[in-house]
Design a protein around this motif. Structure first.
Motif, PDB file in Angstrom:
ATOM      1  N   ALA A 275      13.399  -5.111  13.543  1.00  0.00           N
ATOM      2  CA  ALA A 275      12.352  -4.909  12.549  1.00  0.00           C
ATOM      3  C   ALA A 275      11.254  -3.993  13.057  1.00  0.00           C
ATOM      4  N   LYS A 276      10.880  -4.138  14.317  1.00  0.00           N
ATOM      5  CA  LYS A 276       9.809  -3.304  14.861  1.00  0.00           C
ATOM      6  C   LYS A 276      10.212  -1.836  14.895  1.00  0.00           C
ATOM      7  N   ALA A 277      11.426  -1.572  15.381  1.00  0.00           N
ATOM      8  CA  ALA A 277      11.900  -0.188  15.436  1.00  0.00           C
ATOM      9  C   ALA A 277      12.010   0.397  14.039  1.00  0.00           C
ATOM     10  N   SER A 278      12.413  -0.431  13.079  1.00  0.00           N
ATOM     11  CA  SER A 278      12.521   0.026  11.696  1.00  0.00           C
ATOM     12  C   SER A 278      11.146   0.408  11.164  1.00  0.00           C
ATOM     13  N   SER A 279      10.159  -0.470  11.361  1.00  0.00           N
ATOM     14  CA  SER A 279       8.810  -0.186  10.889  1.00  0.00           C
ATOM     15  C   SER A 279       8.222   1.040  11.566  1.00  0.00           C
ATOM     16  N   ASP A 280       8.469   1.175  12.860  1.00  0.00           N
ATOM     17  CA  ASP A 280       7.973   2.345  13.590  1.00  0.00           C
ATOM     18  C   ASP A 280       8.537   3.638  13.004  1.00  0.00           C
ATOM     19  N   ALA A 281       9.814   3.601  12.617  1.00  0.00           N
ATOM     20  CA  ALA A 281      10.452   4.793  12.055  1.00  0.00           C
ATOM     21  C   ALA A 281       9.828   5.163  10.717  1.00  0.00           C
ATOM     22  N   TYR A 282       9.615   4.165   9.867  1.00  0.00           N
ATOM     23  CA  TYR A 282       8.996   4.447   8.571  1.00  0.00           C
ATOM     24  C   TYR A 282       7.556   4.941   8.742  1.00  0.00           C
ATOM     25  N   GLU A 283       6.868   4.416   9.733  1.00  0.00           N
ATOM     26  CA  GLU A 283       5.514   4.906  10.021  1.00  0.00           C
ATOM     27  C   GLU A 283       5.552   6.396  10.377  1.00  0.00           C
ATOM     28  N   GLN A 284       6.549   6.773  11.163  1.00  0.00           N
ATOM     29  CA  GLN A 284       6.699   8.178  11.557  1.00  0.00           C
ATOM     30  C   GLN A 284       7.016   9.048  10.347  1.00  0.00           C
ATOM     31  N   ALA A 285       7.823   8.524   9.430  1.00  0.00           N
ATOM     32  CA  ALA A 285       8.159   9.278   8.216  1.00  0.00           C
ATOM     33  C   ALA A 285       6.897   9.535   7.390  1.00  0.00           C
ATOM     34  N   ALA A 286       6.078   8.488   7.241  1.00  0.00           N
ATOM     35  CA  ALA A 286       4.848   8.634   6.465  1.00  0.00           C
ATOM     36  C   ALA A 286       3.868   9.582   7.144  1.00  0.00           C
ATOM     37  N   LYS A 287       3.850   9.552   8.461  1.00  0.00           N
ATOM     38  CA  LYS A 287       2.971  10.452   9.212  1.00  0.00           C
ATOM     39  C   LYS A 287       3.434  11.897   9.061  1.00  0.00           C
ATOM     40  N   ALA A 288       4.756  12.111   9.043  1.00  0.00           N
ATOM     41  CA  ALA A 288       5.300  13.467   8.925  1.00  0.00           C
ATOM     42  C   ALA A 288       5.044  14.048   7.544  1.00  0.00           C
ATOM     43  N   GLN A 289       5.135  13.211   6.511  1.00  0.00           N
ATOM     44  CA  GLN A 289       4.916  13.657   5.127  1.00  0.00           C
ATOM     45  C   GLN A 289       3.919  12.728   4.440  1.00  0.00           C
ATOM     46  N   PRO A 290       2.655  12.910   4.697  1.00  0.00           N
ATOM     47  CA  PRO A 290       1.636  12.016   4.114  1.00  0.00           C
ATOM     48  C   PRO A 290       1.695  11.956   2.591  1.00  0.00           C
ATOM     49  N   GLU A 291       2.093  13.072   1.967  1.00  0.00           N
ATOM     50  CA  GLU A 291       2.144  13.086   0.508  1.00  0.00           C
ATOM     51  C   GLU A 291       3.234  12.169  -0.042  1.00  0.00           C
ATOM     52  N   LYS A 292       4.161  11.746   0.812  1.00  0.00           N
ATOM     53  CA  LYS A 292       5.232  10.845   0.391  1.00  0.00           C
ATOM     54  C   LYS A 292       5.136   9.495   1.090  1.00  0.00           C
ATOM     55  N   ALA A 293       3.959   9.191   1.628  1.00  0.00           N
ATOM     56  CA  ALA A 293       3.779   7.943   2.377  1.00  0.00           C
ATOM     57  C   ALA A 293       4.092   6.725   1.517  1.00  0.00           C
ATOM     58  N   GLY A 294       3.681   6.749   0.247  1.00  0.00           N
ATOM     59  CA  GLY A 294       3.950   5.619  -0.632  1.00  0.00           C
ATOM     60  C   GLY A 294       5.437   5.320  -0.730  1.00  0.00           C
ATOM     61  N   MET A 295       6.245   6.368  -0.842  1.00  0.00           N
ATOM     62  CA  MET A 295       7.697   6.194  -0.952  1.00  0.00           C
ATOM     63  C   MET A 295       8.276   5.640   0.344  1.00  0.00           C
ATOM     64  N   TYR A 296       7.825   6.205   1.479  1.00  0.00           N
ATOM     65  CA  TYR A 296       8.382   5.761   2.760  1.00  0.00           C
ATOM     66  C   TYR A 296       7.978   4.322   3.076  1.00  0.00           C
ATOM     67  N   PHE A 297       6.737   3.946   2.781  1.00  0.00           N
ATOM     68  CA  PHE A 297       6.313   2.573   3.041  1.00  0.00           C
ATOM     69  C   PHE A 297       7.035   1.604   2.108  1.00  0.00           C
ATOM     70  N   PHE A 298       7.268   2.039   0.857  1.00  0.00           N
ATOM     71  CA  PHE A 298       8.022   1.176  -0.044  1.00  0.00           C
ATOM     72  C   PHE A 298       9.458   1.005   0.447  1.00  0.00           C
ATOM     73  N   ASN A 299      10.060   2.106   0.922  1.00  0.00           N
ATOM     74  CA  ASN A 299      11.412   1.992   1.469  1.00  0.00           C
ATOM     75  C   ASN A 299      11.437   1.016   2.639  1.00  0.00           C
ATOM     76  N   GLU A 300      10.388   1.068   3.435  1.00  0.00           N
ATOM     77  CA  GLU A 300      10.282   0.125   4.556  1.00  0.00           C
ATOM     78  C   GLU A 300      10.247  -1.308   4.028  1.00  0.00           C
ATOM     79  N   ALA A 301       9.392  -1.520   3.026  1.00  0.00           N
ATOM     80  CA  ALA A 301       9.266  -2.866   2.462  1.00  0.00           C
ATOM     81  C   ALA A 301      10.588  -3.342   1.862  1.00  0.00           C
ATOM     82  N   ALA A 302      11.258  -2.463   1.087  1.00  0.00           N
ATOM     83  CA  ALA A 302      12.513  -2.840   0.446  1.00  0.00           C
ATOM     84  C   ALA A 302      13.603  -3.107   1.478  1.00  0.00           C
ATOM     85  N   THR A 303      13.676  -2.262   2.511  1.00  0.00           N
ATOM     86  CA  THR A 303      14.687  -2.445   3.546  1.00  0.00           C
ATOM     87  C   THR A 303      14.498  -3.779   4.264  1.00  0.00           C
TER      88      THR A 303
END
Length: 397
Positions: A275-303
């Motif tokens: 779970a930690k590695a998964s969350s860290d990855a989604y955090e990196q995705a949101a950091k890379a594309q801030p304009e899509k942070a909502g989508m990446y954090f939701f994907n994290e939540a759904a996963t």
């Protein structure tokens, strides 16, 4: 009669046309050639064997004057394909030149043209005789050009092959033909191991293969965490990490490639139970594309929610809501993550939802009154005695 020494021009002038932008030939109305005259046509190649697309062919019978004073009664333009043609030539024996920017590139010293003849006269400057008269410096430049051109051609062929493999692999992934996609992308990554997007597509195939195997295992009543299945997820995670690392190390990192790679890595790590590695990855995705942070954090939540990790899913849902307050399903996940923490008041025997739970469900209904979870949410609110707002309006049908 005095023999004139015809000088072959330098390679630089001959190759200049290779870099010239081809321009469309202007068409002009031509009068019919005088009766009894001849015509001439042909094709012209430079020392590298490529068409010359700029210049003109000139004809003269003037063999006695100096080059600067020589008269050329006939001049015919070379077109963008390296061809030339001309009419209205009086029969005779001519010296025929190829000119570019008023410099002679090549010539044919004695060309007989008969009455009514359509003379074919090609010029091939890649011939051995022409090359042998070039200076050592020009010959060296020619060889370097040929080598570079060969490398460019080979590079283009390589890119075309990679594009074909990538296109096919993406189609196979979409169709569920994951083994075929894996084979194609392994070949692609071996050919060009420094291209991040190829590793992303390989990871998608490996992740899809793992998902298919896990689903089949559940249907067969066997363990979806069999080592062979987990290895598929491990391979996918490694491919996504490779893609992200390559992109980060490139001269111009691509935010979209980074976002996709980390997003997919989050899924793979969740399947592996980290779970930690998964969350860290989604955090990196949101950091890379801030304009899509909502989508990446939701994907994290759904996963995480689908993996049964409710506490982590609730935290991710909060981040998704902060990035995109209109994401209805994020509120649903938050409510679902909190409802197991509900208690029973020993005095009233009423169910007491934890802080934020009822509000999350109510916000879901506010945003998606006809959403796929609306009926379940209303049932939960009724079951715990929480109010259901009367301002909800049915969506358009």
């Amino acid at each position: 009669m005095k023999r004139i020494g015809w000088k072959i021009s330098t390679l630089a002038a001959a190759l200049l046309v290779i870099l010239a932008i081809a321009q469309p030939t202007r068409l002009k109305a031509q009068a019919a050639p005088p009766a009894g005259t001849a015509s001439i046509h042909g094709h012209i190649l430079n020392p590298a064997g490529l068409p010359i697309t700029k210049g003109e062919v000139r004809l003269t019978t003037d063999r006695s004057s100096d080059a600067k004073d020589r008269k050329y009664p006939y001049k015919f333009p070379i077109d963008q394909d390296g061809n030339y043609k001309g009419t209205g030539i009086v029969a005779g024996t001519y010296v025929v030149f190829v000119f570019q920017d008023d410099k002679s590139l090549d010539f044919n010293e004695s060309v007989p043209i008969a009455k009514d003849e359509d003379k074919l006269l090609d010029f091939d400057m890649s011939r051995a005789e022409y090359i042998s008269k070039m200076s050592p410096e020009d010959r060296k430049a020619l060889e370097e050009y040929k080598k570079k051109n060969a490398e460019v051609v080979a590079g283009n062929a390589k890119i075309q092959n990679l594009n074909a493999l990538l296109t096919q692999a993406r189609a196979d992934n979409k169709a569920g033909n994951y083994d075929s996609a894996i084979t194609a992308m392994k070949q692609a990554t071996e050919t060009k191991p420094d291209e991040g997007i190829l590793w992303v597509t390989l990871g998608d195939a490996q992740l899809g293969s793992g998902e298919t195997a896990a689903k089949a295992a559940k249907a067969a009543g066997t363990s979806p965490t069999d080592p062979a299945i987990l290895q598929k997820y491990t391979d996918a995670a490694a491919s996504y990490k490779k893609a992200a690392d390559l992109n980060a190390a490139s001269k111009k990192p691509n935010p979209e490639t980074a976002g996709v790679a980390y997003n997919q890595l989050g899924q793979a790590e969740a399947r592996l139970g980290d779970a930690k590695a998964s969350s860290d990855a989604y955090e990196q995705a949101a950091k890379a594309q801030p304009e899509k942070a909502g989508m990446y954090f939701f994907n994290e939540a759904a996963t995480l929610y689908n993996s049964g990790k409710l506490t982590e899913a609730g935290a991710a849902a909060d981040k998704a809501i902060a990035a995109d307050p209109k994401k209805a399903d994020a509120y649903y996940i938050k409510g679902q993550a909190l409802i197991p923490q509900a208690t029973v008041d020993p005095k009233t025997q009423k169910i007491v939802a934890p802080p934020g739970c009822v509000e999350a469900y109510q916000e879901y209904l506010e945003l998606a009154p006809d959403g796929p979870h609306a009926a379940d949410v209303k049932g939960i609110l009724e079951g715990i005695g929480a109010p259901i707002k009367s301002t909800f309006k049915a969506g358009k049908k």
